[in-house]
Design a protein around this motif. Structure first.
Motif, PDB file in Angstrom:
ATOM      1  N   LYS A 219     -12.944   3.056  10.832  1.00  0.00           N
ATOM      2  CA  LYS A 219     -13.208   2.253   9.925  1.00  0.00           C
ATOM      3  C   LYS A 219     -14.359   1.861   9.526  1.00  0.00           C
ATOM      4  CE  LYS A 219     -10.688  -0.750  11.815  1.00  0.00           C
ATOM      5  NZ  LYS A 219     -10.117  -2.104  12.234  1.00  0.00           N
TER       6      LYS A 219
ATOM      7  N   SER B  77       1.038   4.227  -3.023  1.00  0.00           N
ATOM      8  CA  SER B  77       0.609   5.337  -2.864  1.00  0.00           C
ATOM      9  C   SER B  77       1.742   6.382  -3.417  1.00  0.00           C
ATOM     10  CB  SER B  77       0.635   5.858  -1.264  1.00  0.00           C
ATOM     11  OG  SER B  77       2.066   5.967  -0.762  1.00  0.00           O
TER      12      SER B  77
ATOM     13  N   ALA C 176     -13.273   6.411   5.397  1.00  0.00           N
ATOM     14  CA  ALA C 176     -13.148   5.046   4.842  1.00  0.00           C
ATOM     15  C   ALA C 176     -14.009   4.773   3.635  1.00  0.00           C
ATOM     16  CB  ALA C 176     -13.739   4.076   5.856  1.00  0.00           C
TER      17      ALA C 176
ATOM     18  N   ILE D 140     -12.218   6.757   0.857  1.00  0.00           N
ATOM     19  CA  ILE D 140     -11.037   5.882   0.022  1.00  0.00           C
ATOM     20  C   ILE D 140     -11.802   4.904  -0.728  1.00  0.00           C
ATOM     21  CG2 ILE D 140      -9.658   4.207   0.987  1.00  0.00           C
ATOM     22  CD1 ILE D 140      -8.895   5.581   3.503  1.00  0.00           C
ATOM     23  N   SER D 141     -12.764   4.150  -0.147  1.00  0.00           N
ATOM     24  CA  SER D 141     -13.539   3.161  -0.888  1.00  0.00           C
ATOM     25  C   SER D 141     -13.829   3.722  -2.250  1.00  0.00           C
ATOM     26  CB  SER D 141     -14.683   2.540  -0.433  1.00  0.00           C
ATOM     27  OG  SER D 141     -15.413   1.437  -1.214  1.00  0.00           O
TER      28      SER D 141
ATOM     29  N   MET E 105       0.826  -1.180   0.077  1.00  0.00           N
ATOM     30  CA  MET E 105       0.019   0.236   0.037  1.00  0.00           C
ATOM     31  C   MET E 105       0.681   1.437  -0.016  1.00  0.00           C
ATOM     32  SD  MET E 105      -2.775   1.282   2.646  1.00  0.00           S
ATOM     33  CE  MET E 105      -1.602   1.760   4.049  1.00  0.00           C
TER      34      MET E 105
ATOM     35  N   SER F 224      -5.268   6.339   2.633  1.00  0.00           N
ATOM     36  CA  SER F 224      -5.199   5.261   3.670  1.00  0.00           C
ATOM     37  C   SER F 224      -4.052   5.488   4.634  1.00  0.00           C
ATOM     38  CB  SER F 224      -4.996   3.888   3.081  1.00  0.00           C
ATOM     39  OG  SER F 224      -6.315   3.719   2.276  1.00  0.00           O
ATOM     40  N   ASN F 225      -2.692   5.929   4.048  1.00  0.00           N
ATOM     41  CA  ASN F 225      -1.511   6.217   4.764  1.00  0.00           C
ATOM     42  C   ASN F 225      -1.522   7.451   5.794  1.00  0.00           C
ATOM     43  OD1 ASN F 225      -0.352   4.250   3.918  1.00  0.00           O
ATOM     44  ND2 ASN F 225       0.625   5.330   2.048  1.00  0.00           N
TER      45      ASN F 225
END
Length: 304
Positions: free
Chosen positions: A226, A37, A247, A250-251, A33, A267-268
């Motif tokens: 989350k 990025s 979350a 991101i999705s 991941m 995510s990071n």
């Protein structure tokens, strides 16, 4: 000397294969991941084919108002659900910490919401909040009160209520277990000294329970950052971006906008935020553990 050294190393040698497998299983996806990025990456490419763009994804996100909005919504959601669930869960545990007939049935009923799948919880609450056929507006009608647009203007509050309903039992169960493991001699001594119920709670029960409560709050905090399915089913992040937590963003960035590199960078950011919160709460836990240990020592000294 060599035998002593071998004896010290033997346990580590037995543990090494399991630790190595766990490290690979945990660290490889994380490294994948992080590496992703730094690339302009879409689902039709392997990570090796994606162009390396350095910090471009992170810089883009830093100036993206939608990302900031999602971050604010996430922080609001996490703050309110963790605070309210802790207050209600601990309060219920303090209230029910006594020999009540049928307590085991009551505990089973309390944990039922935790057993329901998040998608079902989302659907259930979505229908209860429905503007025309929903339970809540039907109840308001009977009271002669105006209907509320639960999943419109008050969407975030409505989702917070659903989360409190599902996860307060988690706080209650852990708090009750912590409460019932407290040294009864200390509480008995406080009662003999004339301490009121509130004084026992404030000066003995809560300080001794605090290490468990902090870990419980930390677990819920991580989970609150989350949460995805319930919000996706209830509001799909709307109206506008009012319930689009990080979350969910991101999705969407990964699946709808097909920007895997940007989603990985997002995510990071979330991972770094959670790491700081976790480290801060662990530091606070250690301080509270030391405080609880001192209180325990004082109680034992007084008993002796």
């Amino acid at each position: 000397m060599r035998i002593a050294m071998a004896n010290r190393l033997t346990p580590y040698m037995f543990m090494a294969p399991a630790v190595l497998i766990m490290a690979i299983a945990l660290m490889y996806p994380l490294g994948y991941m992080i590496w992703g990025s730094f690339r302009e990456w879409n689902p039709s490419q392997t990570i090796g084919e994606a162009e390396f763009v350095g910090l471009k994804n992170y810089i883009t996100l830093w100036g993206d108002p939608n990302f900031h909005e999602s971050l604010v919504v996430t922080l609001k959601f996490a703050f309110f659900v963790v605070t309210l669930e802790m207050l209600i869960g601990v309060g219920l545990a303090l209230l029910l910490d006594r020999n009540i007939r049928g307590m085991s049935i009551l505990r089973t009923l309390f944990i039922l919401p935790m057993m329901i799948a998040p998608v079902v919880v989302g659907l259930m609450w979505r229908y209860m909040y429905h503007p025309t056929i929903g339970t809540f507006n039907g109840f308001l009608d009977k009271l002669g009160l105006p209907r509320v647009d639960w999943l419109g203007e008050h969407a975030l509050m409505s989702i917070i209520i659903a989360d409190i309903w599902q996860w307060t039992p988690f706080i209650f169960i852990l708090s009750l277990a912590a409460l019932q493991s407290l040294p009864r001699s200390a509480l008995e001594a406080a009662r003999i000294d004339g301490a009121t119920g509130w004084q026992q709670i404030w000066h003995i029960k809560l300080p001794l329970m605090m290490p468990v409560l902090i870990v419980t709050a930390l677990l819920r905090l991580i989970d609150a950052f989350k949460v995805l399915e319930v919000i996706l089913v209830m509001t799909e992040g709307g109206p506008g971006l009012s319930t689009e937590i990080l979350a969910l963003r991101i999705s969407r960035t990964a699946t709808e906008f097909r920007e895997l590199g940007v989603a990985a960078a997002m995510s990071n950011y979330l991972l770094i935020l959670l790491l700081f919160l976790t480290l801060g709460m662990f530091a606070f836990t250690r301080w509270q553990e030391a405080r609880a240990a001192r209180l325990n020592a004082m109680i034992q000294e007084e008993d002796s």
